[in-house]
Scaffold this active site. Structure first.
Site, mmCIF file in Angstrom:
data_model
loop_
_atom_site.group_PDB
_atom_site.id
_atom_site.type_symbol
_atom_site.label_atom_id
_atom_site.label_comp_id
_atom_site.label_asym_id
_atom_site.label_seq_id
_atom_site.Cartn_x
_atom_site.Cartn_y
_atom_site.Cartn_z
ATOM 1 C CB ALA A 244 -25.024 22.999 -13.057
ATOM 2 C CG ASP A 245 -25.644 22.082 -19.190
ATOM 3 O OD1 ASP A 245 -25.005 22.341 -20.216
ATOM 4 O OD2 ASP A 245 -25.643 20.959 -18.656
ATOM 5 N NE ARG A 246 -30.046 28.909 -18.485
ATOM 6 C CZ ARG A 246 -29.980 30.039 -19.187
ATOM 7 N NH1 ARG A 246 -30.255 31.178 -18.616
ATOM 8 N NH2 ARG A 246 -29.667 30.013 -20.461
#
Length: 360
Positions: A244-246
């Site tokens: 996940a990046d965010r």
């Protein structure tokens, strides 16, 4: 020994140039924030945890070579440089986390008026340097939680995992997030096979994840992105585990483009879908995925590989670097250093205060 994405010793900083992998292993020296911004923007380094660490260490190595006239001068410089670093890759929350945490600590030190200018400068450097070790420890804890949760579903039997993009030691300071779960399963002799997507258009799966699997002697198989649905249908996949990046407050998750379609296919085929995300990638300040800024990349990444054209000249391109997977498709859970959580648990578990305690 796992591949090392960076080397930082006694204020000397260099990062592995991932654009050259898998053909060449070469490290790039980072002397200041501008060097850090460039390697992040050019994707010589990538992966949400790693770019946050590179931003922090870029600031640390720059500050080691500087002197300041006053605390105001120091504060202005650090603020300006951190805000500049955030602009290199806006979708991943990790650099913003570095920005917020370091500025908060710097401001607290300045307002305390108990530390000298030199002491405050050293505190900022020390805090920035702490991100590297903290990341490795967090990843190892996260990986154990995720692996044990998956194994519990299958009563300890060996499992077959599908992953996307690159989330291993090359995307972090070490061990990895989603690929860290794979690594832990392999160490426990409970991994039958890891399948990785090529991850077009930048090929982080075929260039980087496949490279890590081969380098670390983890049983792996590469597939084209378009093969994922039939893989789930025919190859007895135990779980999909992605990074996940965010991750925002309701559990919606921004990750490398292609993640959303994997989640849709996994839901149809009844394959548990997990997101592996350290607390530094969780942003409870945004309420839903609709609020996440999605970076768009140059069309050349789609139309050429290593400078060789593969598309018809003149064709229009749409190249979002990320997509957002709705929380309801994350059927396995969100794997964190605090355990495997349902999306509804994130806000309670990861307040800003909790993240600061966890990191330092």
């Amino acid at each position: 020994m796992a591949l090392q994405s960076l080397h930082y010793t006694n204020g000397q900083f260099e990062v592995l140039d991932q654009l050259l992998l898998p053909h060449e292993i070469k490290y790039v020296t980072i002397k200041n924030c501008e060097d850090g911004w460039n390697v992040i923007k050019r994707m010589q380094v990538r992966g949400a945890p790693l770019i946050g660490i590179v931003a922090a260490l870029s600031l640390a190595v720059e500050l080691r070579a500087m002197t300041f006239e006053s605390t105001d001068h120091l504060f202005e410089h650090v603020t300006k440089q951190l805000e500049y670093l955030v602009t290199s890759r806006p979708t991943a929350v990790n650099i913003s986390e570095v920005n917020d945490q370091l500025l908060a600590k710097l401001l607290a030190d300045v307002l305390s008026k108990k530390l000298s200018l030199k002491e405050i400068q050293e505190r900022v450097i020390t805090e920035a340097e702490a991100y590297e070790l903290a990341d490795v420890n967090i990843n190892m804890t996260l990986a154990r939680h995720g692996a044990e949760h998956i194994l519990a579903r299958y009563q300890g039997q060996s499992v077959r995992i599908l992953t996307h993009c690159n989330t291993g030691s090359l995307a972090t300071a070490g061990y990895g997030t989603a690929l860290g779960v794979v690594r832990y399963l392999h160490e426990q002799k409970r991994l039958e096979r890891c399948f990785c997507t090529e991850t077009r258009p930048y090929n982080q799966g075929s260039r980087l994840t496949a490279f890590e699997l081969v380098h670390d002697k983890i049983p792996g198989t590469l597939i084209c992105d378009s093969m994922a649905s039939v893989l789930m249908k025919e190859q007895n996949i135990s779980a999909v585990v992605v990074g996940a990046d965010r991750v925002v407050a309701n559990g919606d998750t921004a990750n490398k483009i292609g993640t959303y379609q994997l989640a849709v296919a996994a839901k149809y085929h009844k394959v548990p879908f997990y997101v592996a995300a350290p607390g530094t990638s969780i942003d409870v300040n945004l309420s839903s995925g609709d609020e996440i800024e999605i970076e768009e990349r140059p069309s050349s990444e789609m139309t050429a590989i290593n400078g060789v054209a593969i598309a018809a000249p003149g064709i229009d391109c749409w190249n979002p670097a990320f997509d957002v997977t709705p929380a309801e498709l994350i059927t396995g859970g969100i794997i964190t250093e605090l355990g495997v959580l349902a999306p509804s648990q994130l806000e309670d578990k990861f307040t800003t205060k909790d993240r600061e305690k966890k990191m330092f």
